[in-house]
Design a protein around this motif. Sequence first.
Motif, PDB file in Angstrom:
ATOM      1  N   ALA B  30       0.829  -1.206   0.000  1.00  8.41           N
ATOM      2  CA  ALA B  30       0.000   0.000   0.000  1.00  8.41           C
ATOM      3  C   ALA B  30       0.861   1.252   0.000  1.00  8.41           C
ATOM      4  CB  ALA B  30      -0.943  -0.009   1.206  1.00  8.41           C
ATOM      5  N   ILE B  31       1.976   1.217   0.748  1.00  5.37           N
ATOM      6  CA  ILE B  31       2.870   2.380   0.770  1.00  5.37           C
ATOM      7  C   ILE B  31       3.513   2.579  -0.602  1.00  5.37           C
ATOM      8  CG2 ILE B  31       4.884   3.388   1.879  1.00  5.37           C
ATOM      9  CD1 ILE B  31       2.567   3.248   3.676  1.00  5.37           C
ATOM     10  N   ALA B  32       3.857   1.452  -1.271  1.00  7.51           N
ATOM     11  CA  ALA B  32       4.415   1.569  -2.619  1.00  7.51           C
ATOM     12  C   ALA B  32       3.389   2.146  -3.592  1.00  7.51           C
ATOM     13  CB  ALA B  32       4.883   0.202  -3.101  1.00  7.51           C
ATOM     14  N   LEU B  33       2.113   1.810  -3.359  1.00  5.82           N
ATOM     15  CA  LEU B  33       1.058   2.388  -4.205  1.00  5.82           C
ATOM     16  C   LEU B  33       0.953   3.895  -3.986  1.00  5.82           C
ATOM     17  CD1 LEU B  33      -0.930   1.393  -6.249  1.00  5.82           C
ATOM     18  CD2 LEU B  33      -2.621   1.197  -4.473  1.00  5.82           C
ATOM     19  N   ALA B  34       1.172   4.349  -2.733  1.00  2.83           N
ATOM     20  CA  ALA B  34       1.170   5.790  -2.473  1.00  2.83           C
ATOM     21  C   ALA B  34       2.325   6.467  -3.191  1.00  2.83           C
ATOM     22  CB  ALA B  34       1.255   6.043  -0.974  1.00  2.83           C
ATOM     23  N   ALA B  35       3.500   5.819  -3.196  1.00  3.14           N
ATOM     24  CA  ALA B  35       4.644   6.398  -3.913  1.00  3.14           C
ATOM     25  C   ALA B  35       4.378   6.452  -5.410  1.00  3.14           C
ATOM     26  CB  ALA B  35       5.897   5.563  -3.636  1.00  3.14           C
ATOM     27  N   PHE B  36       3.733   5.417  -5.934  1.00  2.00           N
ATOM     28  CA  PHE B  36       3.339   5.401  -7.356  1.00  2.00           C
ATOM     29  C   PHE B  36       2.418   6.573  -7.676  1.00  2.00           C
ATOM     30  CE2 PHE B  36       0.076   4.073 -10.382  1.00  2.00           C
ATOM     31  CZ  PHE B  36       0.844   3.822 -11.489  1.00  2.00           C
ATOM     32  N   SER B  37       1.462   6.819  -6.762  1.00  2.00           N
ATOM     33  CA  SER B  37       0.480   7.868  -6.995  1.00  2.00           C
ATOM     34  C   SER B  37       1.127   9.248  -6.961  1.00  2.00           C
ATOM     35  CB  SER B  37      -0.594   7.752  -5.929  1.00  2.00           C
ATOM     36  OG  SER B  37      -1.748   8.323  -6.358  1.00  2.00           O
ATOM     37  N   LEU B  38       2.081   9.410  -6.033  1.00  2.00           N
ATOM     38  CA  LEU B  38       2.767  10.706  -5.933  1.00  2.00           C
ATOM     39  C   LEU B  38       3.621  10.961  -7.172  1.00  2.00           C
ATOM     40  CD1 LEU B  38       2.527  12.633  -3.635  1.00  2.00           C
ATOM     41  CD2 LEU B  38       4.702  11.870  -2.797  1.00  2.00           C
ATOM     42  N   THR B  39       4.276   9.910  -7.669  1.00  2.00           N
ATOM     43  CA  THR B  39       5.062  10.056  -8.898  1.00  2.00           C
ATOM     44  C   THR B  39       4.164  10.362 -10.088  1.00  2.00           C
ATOM     45  OG1 THR B  39       6.332   8.276  -7.927  1.00  2.00           O
ATOM     46  CG2 THR B  39       7.016   9.041 -10.048  1.00  2.00           C
ATOM     47  N   LEU B  40       2.983   9.753 -10.098  1.00  2.00           N
ATOM     48  CA  LEU B  40       2.028  10.028 -11.173  1.00  2.00           C
ATOM     49  C   LEU B  40       1.564  11.485 -11.133  1.00  2.00           C
ATOM     50  CD1 LEU B  40       0.654   8.569 -13.444  1.00  2.00           C
ATOM     51  CD2 LEU B  40      -1.216   8.061 -11.934  1.00  2.00           C
ATOM     52  N   ALA B  41       1.444  12.046  -9.896  1.00  4.55           N
ATOM     53  CA  ALA B  41       1.073  13.460  -9.782  1.00  4.55           C
ATOM     54  C   ALA B  41       2.159  14.349 -10.374  1.00  4.55           C
ATOM     55  CB  ALA B  41       0.820  13.809  -8.320  1.00  4.55           C
ATOM     56  N   VAL B  42       3.434  14.011 -10.128  1.00  5.58           N
ATOM     57  CA  VAL B  42       4.533  14.786 -10.710  1.00  5.58           C
ATOM     58  C   VAL B  42       4.491  14.700 -12.236  1.00  5.58           C
ATOM     59  CG1 VAL B  42       7.027  15.004 -10.831  1.00  5.58           C
ATOM     60  CG2 VAL B  42       5.945  14.518  -8.678  1.00  5.58           C
ATOM     61  N   GLU B  43       4.179  13.510 -12.747  1.00  7.33           N
ATOM     62  CA  GLU B  43       4.089  13.318 -14.187  1.00  7.33           C
ATOM     63  C   GLU B  43       2.963  14.167 -14.798  1.00  7.33           C
ATOM     64  OE1 GLU B  43       5.854  11.574 -16.264  1.00  7.33           O
ATOM     65  OE2 GLU B  43       4.526  11.883 -17.981  1.00  7.33           O
ATOM     66  N   LEU B  47       3.220  17.281 -17.542  1.00 10.43           N
ATOM     67  CA  LEU B  47       2.406  17.337 -18.756  1.00 10.43           C
ATOM     68  C   LEU B  47       1.392  18.480 -18.740  1.00 10.43           C
ATOM     69  CD1 LEU B  47       1.729  13.592 -19.458  1.00 10.43           C
ATOM     70  CD2 LEU B  47       3.281  15.130 -20.590  1.00 10.43           C
ATOM     71  N   GLN B  48       1.555  19.446 -17.827  1.00 13.36           N
ATOM     72  CA  GLN B  48       0.770  20.683 -17.776  1.00 13.36           C
ATOM     73  C   GLN B  48      -0.705  20.431 -17.510  1.00 13.36           C
ATOM     74  OE1 GLN B  48       1.557  22.748 -21.355  1.00 13.36           O
ATOM     75  NE2 GLN B  48       3.749  22.876 -20.994  1.00 13.36           N
ATOM     76  N   ALA B  49      -0.990  19.577 -16.537  1.00 15.79           N
ATOM     77  CA  ALA B  49      -2.370  19.403 -16.083  1.00 15.79           C
ATOM     78  C   ALA B  49      -2.414  19.553 -14.575  1.00 15.79           C
ATOM     79  CB  ALA B  49      -2.915  18.051 -16.504  1.00 15.79           C
ATOM     80  N   PRO B  50      -2.298  20.772 -14.033  1.00 12.79           N
ATOM     81  CA  PRO B  50      -2.194  20.917 -12.575  1.00 12.79           C
ATOM     82  C   PRO B  50      -3.458  20.518 -11.843  1.00 12.79           C
ATOM     83  CG  PRO B  50      -2.291  23.038 -13.640  1.00 12.79           C
ATOM     84  CD  PRO B  50      -2.148  22.044 -14.726  1.00 12.79           C
ATOM     85  N   ASP B  51      -4.629  20.627 -12.507  1.00  7.92           N
ATOM     86  CA  ASP B  51      -5.869  20.210 -11.849  1.00  7.92           C
ATOM     87  C   ASP B  51      -5.838  18.733 -11.499  1.00  7.92           C
ATOM     88  OD1 ASP B  51      -8.097  22.437 -12.100  1.00  7.92           O
ATOM     89  OD2 ASP B  51      -6.836  22.543 -13.869  1.00  7.92           O
ATOM     90  N   VAL B  52      -5.478  17.933 -12.501  1.00  5.08           N
ATOM     91  CA  VAL B  52      -5.430  16.482 -12.279  1.00  5.08           C
ATOM     92  C   VAL B  52      -4.331  16.143 -11.295  1.00  5.08           C
ATOM     93  CG1 VAL B  52      -5.479  14.304 -13.477  1.00  5.08           C
ATOM     94  CG2 VAL B  52      -6.119  16.342 -14.666  1.00  5.08           C
ATOM     95  N   ALA B  53      -3.234  16.911 -11.306  1.00  5.59           N
ATOM     96  CA  ALA B  53      -2.136  16.637 -10.380  1.00  5.59           C
ATOM     97  C   ALA B  53      -2.578  16.844  -8.942  1.00  5.59           C
ATOM     98  CB  ALA B  53      -0.939  17.523 -10.710  1.00  5.59           C
ATOM     99  N   ILE B  54      -3.337  17.914  -8.678  1.00  7.25           N
ATOM    100  CA  ILE B  54      -3.817  18.153  -7.306  1.00  7.25           C
ATOM    101  C   ILE B  54      -4.750  17.040  -6.867  1.00  7.25           C
ATOM    102  CG2 ILE B  54      -5.198  19.693  -5.889  1.00  7.25           C
ATOM    103  CD1 ILE B  54      -4.182  21.986  -7.475  1.00  7.25           C
ATOM    104  N   ALA B  55      -5.671  16.650  -7.762  1.00  5.57           N
ATOM    105  CA  ALA B  55      -6.624  15.602  -7.389  1.00  5.57           C
ATOM    106  C   ALA B  55      -5.908  14.280  -7.154  1.00  5.57           C
ATOM    107  CB  ALA B  55      -7.678  15.437  -8.478  1.00  5.57           C
ATOM    108  N   GLU B  56      -4.930  13.967  -7.994  1.00  5.14           N
ATOM    109  CA  GLU B  56      -4.205  12.699  -7.843  1.00  5.14           C
ATOM    110  C   GLU B  56      -3.394  12.683  -6.558  1.00  5.14           C
ATOM    111  OE1 GLU B  56      -4.381  10.154 -10.045  1.00  5.14           O
ATOM    112  OE2 GLU B  56      -3.140   8.986  -8.696  1.00  5.14           O
ATOM    113  N   ALA B  57      -2.738  13.809  -6.232  1.00  6.48           N
ATOM    114  CA  ALA B  57      -1.927  13.839  -5.018  1.00  6.48           C
ATOM    115  C   ALA B  57      -2.798  13.734  -3.782  1.00  6.48           C
ATOM    116  CB  ALA B  57      -1.090  15.109  -4.973  1.00  6.48           C
TER     117      ALA B  57
END
Lengths: 158, 87, 89
Positions: B30-43, B47-57
Amino acid sequence: MNPLSLIVRVGCDIFAWFMLVFGTNVIIHGYMSPGGGFQGGAIAATFIVFLLVAYGSRRVHSWVNEGIYDVLFDELGLLSFIILAFLGLPTSFFFNYLATPLGVASPWFTPGAGTIFFMSIAVGIEVTGALSLVILNMHRGIRLFSESPMEEELGHDR
Amino acid sequence: MIDLMHTAVLIMLLLSAFFVLWLKELIASAIALAAFSLTLAVEFYILQAPDVAIAEAAIGAALSTTIFIIAIRACSTVRKIQGDGRK
Amino acid sequence: MKKTLFVAAAIIIGGLLIGALDMVHPFGNPGAAPMDNYYLENSLKELSTENIVTSIVFDYRGFDTLGEAAVLFTALCSITVLFREGRKK
């Protein structure tokens, strides 16, 4: 869950209020900067997670009355969202009746975005209440499992 | 410069997604999934989608991890009461 | 037998996915739908919102947001029913 040590409690106490203020900021400025109702609500729901981590579920459940919490946040946000949408019904559903074009000052004290501002706040309240209540209810579920073993169905209330 | 950072973020995304499946312990997963999600927010932010980044984080890293850990604890409690299972 | 089936299915699905990469738009150049330009040009003019995503979510496509709020409300109701404290007999 049992409460954690003093260091964790003090840190969670400080950062919980920062997350609440940041979520409110994202909700209110959703019409002009990245963010909006859903994102701000999800950030503001982190407040209850911090409190649950620091103090344990028993003390947090003694502070929160879930019926009042449900009505105050969830139903109020959803109802005000639907009412705001219905108020534009003389033209169409979800018509933005308060919006002003670029460069024209709004006659009310609202920003030029019109109903987008109010709908963002309504959805923010709704998402905050819903996500917080999901986590509170799941925590109560752990305590329910550990205190009364599942032998048979308890049946309906009335 | 931005290409280098983009490649590094994508490699980290792949690595953390591998560790989610590879780790045996459920809470570590589960902790690794959180790290995956945080990296996905950076991605998403690159890619210039700050709205989706906030929601994902907010949802992926904070709320979803909490819900997974609650579910794992509840399952271990039930397993301990009923007396069967792996542990 | 089961392992052979699994490997065959993995190879077929992987081949199809790699073959589908041929039809993807090049990176940084998404194909434009005819509705996109309307939002980009008229959102700031009509509604004076700087954030185009919010203007789409709450105004042009408000009905989708209503459905999303209803989905969240339904999830909350089902979780409340599932973890409710039943009255002891």
